[in-house]
Scaffold this active site. Structure first.
Site, short mmCIF file in Angstrom:
data_model
loop_
_atom_site.label_atom_id
_atom_site.label_comp_id
_atom_site.label_asym_id
_atom_site.label_seq_id
_atom_site.Cartn_x
_atom_site.Cartn_y
_atom_site.Cartn_z
N HIS A 258 0.86 -1.19 0.00
CA HIS A 258 0.00 0.00 0.00
C HIS A 258 0.89 1.23 0.00
O HIS A 258 1.94 1.26 0.64
CB HIS A 258 -0.89 0.00 1.24
CG HIS A 258 -1.42 1.36 1.60
ND1 HIS A 258 -0.86 2.13 2.62
CD2 HIS A 258 -2.43 2.11 1.09
CE1 HIS A 258 -1.51 3.27 2.71
NE2 HIS A 258 -2.46 3.29 1.80
N HIS B 146 -8.59 -4.67 17.47
CA HIS B 146 -9.49 -5.72 17.94
C HIS B 146 -8.83 -7.09 17.94
O HIS B 146 -9.33 -8.03 18.56
CB HIS B 146 -10.78 -5.74 17.11
CG HIS B 146 -10.57 -5.97 15.66
ND1 HIS B 146 -10.00 -5.03 14.83
CD2 HIS B 146 -10.85 -7.05 14.87
CE1 HIS B 146 -9.96 -5.52 13.59
NE2 HIS B 146 -10.45 -6.73 13.59
#
Length: 308
Positions: free
Chosen positions: A109, A181
């Protein structure tokens, strides 16, 4: 031009050229051409999304240029700049995500962008502007030499603008591309910066260009080294599983995705970063001592790849 006088036109021209150069470089490696899809945004501005799908090397490679305008900055952009709320704004950038077919080639990315919240007529205020961007690497099967090469290229690109930038941007990258998370890094990091203007416009822009220009030399040599390695269904299956982490990050945490959606951007272009084939499994763990387990023990860790 004074140091604080901004020149959005120069940024615009650079970003368009950067997109074209990267597209040409990737086409040479893959052998298949990108689809160019230009679009307009009803609220102002537009862009060009370049997409390569079902290529020889890349299963999906997307690189988009956008230049959008509006009358009120959305929440994703004003969180760090509450003083910019309600101002007319202009944003431009190049963003890419490349998903290779071979699991031994990492996903990558990169983005470079420029924001300006404009001073409102009749008010005693100045333009608020900043640069942002960076690049990060997400391997499925890690190679130390690839990780070192990627980080070294990033460090060398930043070195002329301050020895403190690489350590700072690396730390920012490690903190940002972290799936809270799962308490797990997305990959092996790289560099990431936002709200950057401390060098004044000319030098901050020069630093941005150094990052954008370094992408091809940071990533494509890794592609060349790994693209002929043999792989089977096991490696492809693990790649699809790990791609699930990429989707989770992009949809839950990525500020660029949130900004694009909140500013009524073009959905197809915003989500061009998504991988084509993804899998999730319930509470899956790699077999101890396996090549898949090595990704977690040796690469998805807080590591100083340059030994600084």
């Amino acid at each position: 031009m004074s140091e604080q006088t901004i020149n959005p036109n120069a940024v615009y021209e650079y970003l368009q050229g950067l997109q074209n150069r990267i597209v040409e470089s990737v086409e040479l490696i893959d052998g298949k051409n990108f689809l160019n899809d230009s679009w307009q945004r009803p609220e102002g501005g537009g862009g060009t999304s370049c997409m390569l799908e079902e290529g020889n090397v890349f299963e999906r490679a997307g690189i988009g240029f956008s230049h959008v305008k509006g009358n009120k900055l959305p929440p994703a952009a004003t969180a760090a700049h509450p003083e910019a709320a309600g101002r007319p704004w202009e944003a431009m950038g190049v963003s890419l995500v490349f998903h290779p077919r071979n699991p031994y080639i990492p996903t990558v990315h990169m983005n470079v962008r420029f924001f300006v919240a404009k001073a409102q007529p009749g008010k005693d205020e100045q333009d608020i502007w900043w640069f942002g961007g960076g690049m990060d690497l997400t391997p499925y099967y890690g190679f130390e030499e690839d990780s070192v090469h990627f980080h070294r290229t990033c460090r060398d690109a930043l070195a002329p603008y301050g020895q403190d930038l690489y350590p700072s941007f690396k730390q920012h990258c490690d903190e940002y591309f972290h799936l809270k998370h799962r308490n797990e890094p997305r990959g092996i990091g790289g560099i990431f910066f936002d709200d950057f203007n401390k060098l004044g416009f000319e030098q901050s822009f020069a630093m941005l260009k150094a990052v954008g220009d370094a992408f091809v030399s940071a990533y494509l040599p890794i592609v060349q080294r790994r693209k002929e390695l043999g792989f089977g269904e096991r490696e492809r299956d693990f790649q699809a599983y790990r791609r699930g982490r990429y989707v989770e990050f992009n949809l839950v945490f990525d500020r660029g995705t949130l900004f694009g959606l909140q500013s009524n951007g073009r959905t197809e272009s915003i989500l061009l970063s998504m991988p084509p084939i993804v899998k999730w499994r319930y509470d899956w763990k790699p077999e101890a001592g396996s090549a898949e387990a090595k990704l977690y023990t040796d690469f998805l860790i807080d590591k100083n790849w340059l030994g600084l």
